[in-house]
Scaffold this active site. Sequence first.
Site, PDB file in Angstrom:
ATOM      1  CG  ASP A  65      -2.098   0.911   1.100  1.00  0.00           C
ATOM      2  OD1 ASP A  65      -2.192   1.612   0.074  1.00  0.00           O
ATOM      3  OD2 ASP A  65      -2.934   0.930   2.013  1.00  0.00           O
TER       4      ASP A  65
ATOM      5  CG  ASP B 199      -3.668   3.944  -2.654  1.00  0.00           C
ATOM      6  OD1 ASP B 199      -4.584   3.107  -2.756  1.00  0.00           O
ATOM      7  OD2 ASP B 199      -3.655   4.819  -1.778  1.00  0.00           O
ATOM      8  CD  GLU B 200      -5.828  -1.822  -0.679  1.00  0.00           C
ATOM      9  OE1 GLU B 200      -6.010  -2.533   0.310  1.00  0.00           O
ATOM     10  OE2 GLU B 200      -6.693  -1.026  -1.117  1.00  0.00           O
TER      11      GLU B 200
END
EC number: 2.7.7.7
Length: 384
Positions: free
Chosen positions: A9, A102-103
Amino acid sequence: MNRAIVHMDMDTFFVSCERLNNSQLNGIPLIIGGGDRGVVASCSYEARKFGVRSAMPIRMALRLCPDAKVIRGDYEMYSNLSHIVTEIIQQKVPVMEKASIDEFYLDLSGMDKFFGCYQWTKEIASAVTKETGLPISFALSTNKTVSKIGTGEAKPVGRLEIQETEIKPFLNPLSIKKIPMVGDKTFQLLSRIGIRTIHTLSEMPVLVLQQMIGVNGKELWKKANGIDENPVIPYSERKSISTETTFTNDTMDVIELKRLISGMVEKLTYQLRQEKWLTSTVTVKIRYANFDTETKQCKVPYTSADHTLSRVALELFNKVYTRRMRLRLIGIRFTGLVHGNHQMNLFEDTEEQMSLYQTMDYLKNRFGINAVGRASGFDLENKR
C-alpha cells in the site's frame, strides 16, 4: 505448500504525489480535497495527528487542524504515477492483483524456494521507491486479510512478516475496526454487546454473528480467526463500460431521448461506483433510421458522479444529433477508466452530494437498481 500473500500500500498516496512536485509541502499538515464544502480525499500524517481522516468534510477537518494546507488534487497525475508503480511491481512478481489506485496484492507462494519471499518483497518495495520517489509499506502473511491488516499496522514505510503461528497473537489485541469488512455500523452494533477486540469476536459463535449481521457473519468470524481463502486475482485493467438501446419504433422525440440518456447514465455510474471505477471520457453514439452512425466524445475530470456525466452526455447529444431524422439507436460509453478507493469524485463533490449518492446506492443495493432514481431518467422502460 504454504501460501505467501503480500499486501502493498502506498503511504498517503495523493499527499506523496503532491510532495514529489513540491518539496515545500514536506512536513506540513496537508489535506487533499475539493473546496470548503468538499470532503477529504487524503491527508498527511501531520494532519492525522489532529484527528483529520479521509471522507471527513473539509470544514470539519480545518476546525481540527486550522493550519492545514488544502490542495484540490490532480487525479490524472495520481493515475499516471499509479500506472508506473503497477508496471514496476507487475514485472517482478508471478501474480499481482491491483485492488485500488494505490493498493496491491501479490501471490509469492513457492518463491521462498528460490530467494525468500520477505527479502523478495523488500526488494520490490525498494525498487518502487527508488524509481518513483514514493513511499510504500507492505506486510507478508498467509492470506489477504492478515496481510492487509498487517500493512495498516506497519505504516508508515513499514515492512512486516506475520508467520502462520503468529497470526492469532498478532490479530487478537487489535480493534475489530482493523478488519476490512467492519464499517461504522457493524462496529457500533458489535460494540454495544461488548465486542471490541478481534480476540473477543473470534470466540463468538458463528450462528450468533449470522443472526446479528446476516450472511456476512460467517465471513467476519473467519477473518477474525485469520482465515481467508480468497485468491489473488491477476490484474487486468478494464477499458470501458457502455450501454445502448435500439428502439422498437424509430423516434425523434428529443424530450424522451434526453430522458433516456439521463437514465442510461445513472445506471452506468451506479455500476462504476459499485466496481470502484472513475471515468475520464464520455462518448455518445446515435444511429439514424437510414443506419448512418455518428459519435461525439469529451474528456472530463475523473469522476463517477451521474450529475456530472449526465450533463456532459446531454451536451454531447445536442452536438451530435444535427439532422431532423428519426433515430433507431442511442448509446453511452465511458472510457479511460481508472481504479480508485473512492466511490465518488472526492475532488468535485460536496458532502451533501456524497451523502445523496451513498443513500441512493444503498437503496439500489437493497431493493434493486430501479428502486430509486433521478426524475429526469426514472422508469423509462415503461415509456418506450
